[in-house]
Design a protein around this motif. Structure first.
Motif, PDB file in Angstrom:
ATOM      1  N   UNK A 285       0.832  -1.206   0.000  1.00 60.84           N
ATOM      2  CA  UNK A 285       0.000   0.000   0.000  1.00 60.84           C
ATOM      3  C   UNK A 285       0.865   1.253   0.000  1.00 60.84           C
ATOM      4  N   UNK A 286       1.964   1.242   0.750  1.00 60.56           N
ATOM      5  CA  UNK A 286       2.874   2.386   0.760  1.00 60.56           C
ATOM      6  C   UNK A 286       3.509   2.571  -0.616  1.00 60.56           C
ATOM      7  N   UNK A 287       3.881   1.482  -1.262  1.00 56.78           N
ATOM      8  CA  UNK A 287       4.456   1.582  -2.606  1.00 56.78           C
ATOM      9  C   UNK A 287       3.431   2.114  -3.602  1.00 56.78           C
ATOM     10  N   UNK A 288       2.192   1.665  -3.496  1.00 56.74           N
ATOM     11  CA  UNK A 288       1.139   2.146  -4.393  1.00 56.74           C
ATOM     12  C   UNK A 288       0.935   3.647  -4.202  1.00 56.74           C
ATOM     13  N   UNK A 289       0.909   4.088  -2.961  1.00 67.31           N
ATOM     14  CA  UNK A 289       0.733   5.518  -2.683  1.00 67.31           C
ATOM     15  C   UNK A 289       1.899   6.320  -3.244  1.00 67.31           C
ATOM     16  N   UNK A 290       3.118   5.793  -3.117  1.00 63.34           N
ATOM     17  CA  UNK A 290       4.296   6.482  -3.655  1.00 63.34           C
ATOM     18  C   UNK A 290       4.220   6.582  -5.171  1.00 63.34           C
ATOM     19  N   UNK A 291       3.783   5.504  -5.831  1.00 64.82           N
ATOM     20  CA  UNK A 291       3.658   5.508  -7.290  1.00 64.82           C
ATOM     21  C   UNK A 291       2.596   6.518  -7.729  1.00 64.82           C
ATOM     22  N   UNK A 292       1.501   6.585  -6.995  1.00 66.62           N
ATOM     23  CA  UNK A 292       0.459   7.565  -7.331  1.00 66.62           C
ATOM     24  C   UNK A 292       0.992   8.988  -7.213  1.00 66.62           C
ATOM     25  N   UNK A 293       1.722   9.260  -6.138  1.00 66.41           N
ATOM     26  CA  UNK A 293       2.297  10.594  -5.949  1.00 66.41           C
ATOM     27  C   UNK A 293       3.272  10.919  -7.068  1.00 66.41           C
ATOM     28  N   UNK A 294       4.154   9.957  -7.396  1.00 62.25           N
ATOM     29  CA  UNK A 294       5.113  10.168  -8.486  1.00 62.25           C
ATOM     30  C   UNK A 294       4.396  10.382  -9.816  1.00 62.25           C
ATOM     31  N   UNK A 295       3.305   9.667 -10.039  1.00 62.45           N
ATOM     32  CA  UNK A 295       2.549   9.800 -11.279  1.00 62.45           C
ATOM     33  C   UNK A 295       1.962  11.200 -11.414  1.00 62.45           C
ATOM     34  N   UNK A 296       1.405  11.705 -10.324  1.00 65.65           N
ATOM     35  CA  UNK A 296       0.851  13.069 -10.356  1.00 65.65           C
ATOM     36  C   UNK A 296       1.952  14.080 -10.632  1.00 65.65           C
ATOM     37  N   UNK A 297       3.103  13.903  -9.969  1.00 58.81           N
ATOM     38  CA  UNK A 297       4.221  14.832 -10.184  1.00 58.81           C
ATOM     39  C   UNK A 297       4.709  14.778 -11.628  1.00 58.81           C
ATOM     40  N   UNK A 298       4.767  13.577 -12.201  1.00 58.31           N
ATOM     41  CA  UNK A 298       5.204  13.450 -13.593  1.00 58.31           C
ATOM     42  C   UNK A 298       4.213  14.090 -14.560  1.00 58.31           C
ATOM     43  N   UNK A 299       2.938  13.961 -14.279  1.00 58.44           N
ATOM     44  CA  UNK A 299       1.936  14.602 -15.133  1.00 58.44           C
ATOM     45  C   UNK A 299       2.099  16.122 -15.119  1.00 58.44           C
ATOM     46  N   UNK A 300       2.357  16.670 -13.933  1.00 60.27           N
ATOM     47  CA  UNK A 300       2.551  18.124 -13.826  1.00 60.27           C
ATOM     48  C   UNK A 300       3.811  18.532 -14.585  1.00 60.27           C
ATOM     49  N   UNK A 301       4.883  17.790 -14.429  1.00 60.97           N
ATOM     50  CA  UNK A 301       6.127  18.106 -15.137  1.00 60.97           C
ATOM     51  C   UNK A 301       5.946  17.987 -16.647  1.00 60.97           C
ATOM     52  N   UNK A 302       5.209  16.981 -17.089  1.00 56.28           N
ATOM     53  CA  UNK A 302       4.985  16.801 -18.521  1.00 56.28           C
ATOM     54  C   UNK A 302       4.189  17.959 -19.100  1.00 56.28           C
ATOM     55  N   UNK A 303       3.147  18.356 -18.405  1.00 55.84           N
ATOM     56  CA  UNK A 303       2.339  19.466 -18.918  1.00 55.84           C
ATOM     57  C   UNK A 303       3.134  20.765 -18.922  1.00 55.84           C
ATOM     58  N   UNK A 304       3.986  20.947 -17.923  1.00 56.90           N
ATOM     59  CA  UNK A 304       4.828  22.149 -17.878  1.00 56.90           C
ATOM     60  C   UNK A 304       5.862  22.118 -18.993  1.00 56.90           C
ATOM     61  N   UNK A 305       6.482  20.960 -19.214  1.00 55.72           N
ATOM     62  CA  UNK A 305       7.533  20.852 -20.221  1.00 55.72           C
ATOM     63  C   UNK A 305       6.981  20.933 -21.635  1.00 55.72           C
ATOM     64  N   UNK A 306       5.755  20.499 -21.848  1.00 57.28           N
ATOM     65  CA  UNK A 306       5.208  20.509 -23.210  1.00 57.28           C
ATOM     66  C   UNK A 306       4.543  21.844 -23.574  1.00 57.28           C
ATOM     67  N   UNK A 307       4.438  22.762 -22.656  1.00 55.25           N
ATOM     68  CA  UNK A 307       3.852  24.069 -22.929  1.00 55.25           C
ATOM     69  C   UNK A 307       4.838  24.880 -23.783  1.00 55.25           C
ATOM     70  N   UNK A 308       4.422  25.352 -24.983  1.00 58.05           N
ATOM     71  CA  UNK A 308       5.345  26.084 -25.861  1.00 58.05           C
ATOM     72  C   UNK A 308       5.905  27.359 -25.232  1.00 58.05           C
ATOM     73  N   UNK A 309       5.131  28.011 -24.452  1.00 56.05           N
ATOM     74  CA  UNK A 309       5.612  29.243 -23.814  1.00 56.05           C
ATOM     75  C   UNK A 309       6.751  28.930 -22.860  1.00 56.05           C
ATOM     76  N   UNK A 310       6.590  27.875 -22.069  1.00 57.30           N
ATOM     77  CA  UNK A 310       7.651  27.484 -21.129  1.00 57.30           C
ATOM     78  C   UNK A 310       8.894  27.024 -21.875  1.00 57.30           C
ATOM     79  N   UNK A 311       8.700  26.349 -23.006  1.00 56.60           N
ATOM     80  CA  UNK A 311       9.847  25.908 -23.800  1.00 56.60           C
ATOM     81  C   UNK A 311      10.639  27.111 -24.319  1.00 56.60           C
ATOM     82  N   UNK A 312       9.955  28.149 -24.801  1.00 53.47           N
ATOM     83  CA  UNK A 312      10.640  29.341 -25.310  1.00 53.47           C
ATOM     84  C   UNK A 312      11.391  30.052 -24.191  1.00 53.47           C
ATOM     85  N   UNK A 313      10.795  30.122 -23.003  1.00 57.76           N
ATOM     86  CA  UNK A 313      11.460  30.774 -21.862  1.00 57.76           C
ATOM     87  C   UNK A 313      12.719  29.992 -21.468  1.00 57.76           C
ATOM     88  N   UNK A 314      12.608  28.671 -21.453  1.00 63.64           N
ATOM     89  CA  UNK A 314      13.760  27.850 -21.089  1.00 63.64           C
ATOM     90  C   UNK A 314      14.853  27.971 -22.137  1.00 63.64           C
TER      91      UNK A 314
END
Length: 151
Positions: free
Chosen positions: A80-109
Motif C-alpha cells: 500500500x505504501x508503494x502504491x501511494x508512492x507511485x500515485x504521488x510520483x505519477x501526479x508529479x510526472x503529469x505536472x512536469x509533462x504538462x509544464x515541459x510541453x507548454x510552448x511558452x515554457x519551452x521558449x522561456x527555457x
C-alpha cells in the motif's frame, strides 16, 4: 524285528489320571500393593494428557495462523505504501509533462540557455536501411551484405 512301540501313550495317560506321577501345583494370587496408583487415577491422567495434547495442537495451529496473518498484513502495508508512492510520483510526472510541453515554457527555457530561432532549415532524406532481419526477427549479416551490395 519286533513291533515294540517306542512310547506307550496309554500308560502315560493312566499315570496322569491316577495322580501317581503328577505334582501338586498351587496357584498364588498376587497381592495388591497399597502404594500403587489406582485405575481411576491412571484413566484420568491419560485423558488429561490427551486433552492437553489436543489443546496444544490447536494453540500451535492458532499461533502459526497468527504469525502468517501478521506477515501478510506487513507485506500488505508495504505494498500500500508503494502504491501511494507511485500515485504521488505519477501526479508529479503529469505536472512536469504538462509544464515541459507548454510552448511558452519551452521558449522561456530556451532563452535562459541562450538559444535562438534558426536562421535557416534543411531537410535530409535518408536512403533505405541496409540492415536485414531473418525469419526469427534477429539481425542477419549475410542478408544485410546482400542488400548493401545491391544498393
Amino acid at each position: 524285528m519286533s513291533a515294540v512301540r517306542a512310547y506307550d501313550f496309554d500308560d502315560m495317560h493312566e499315570s496322569r489320571v491316577s495322580g501317581l506321577g503328577a505334582q501338586r501345583v498351587r496357584v498364588i494370587k498376587p497381592r495388591r500393593l497399597e502404594n500403587t496408583i489406582s485405575k481411576r487415577f491412571t484413566k484420568f491422567a491419560r485423558i488429561a494428557i490427551l486433552v492437553g495434547l489436543f489443546l496444544g495442537a490447536i494453540l500451535f495451529a492458532r499461533l502459526g495462523l497468527q504469525a502468517a496473518t501478521i506477515g501478510v498484513m506487513s507485506q500488505s502495508d508495504e505494498v500500500e505504501a508503494q502504491i501511494e508512492q507511485v500515485r504521488t510520483d505519477s501526479v508529479n510526472l503529469e505536472v512536469e509533462k504538462s509544464t515541459a510541453s507548454n510552448p511558452t515554457n519551452l521558449k522561456k527555457a530556451a532563452k535562459k540557455l541562450g538559444m535562438t530561432n534558426p536562421t535557416y532549415t534543411e531537410t535530409l532524406e535518408l536512403e533505405d536501411d541496409v540492415v536485414a532481419y531473418d525469419e526469427e526477427g534477429e539481425l542477419s549479416l549475410s542478408d544485410s551484405l546482400a542488400v548493401a551490395s545491391e544498393g
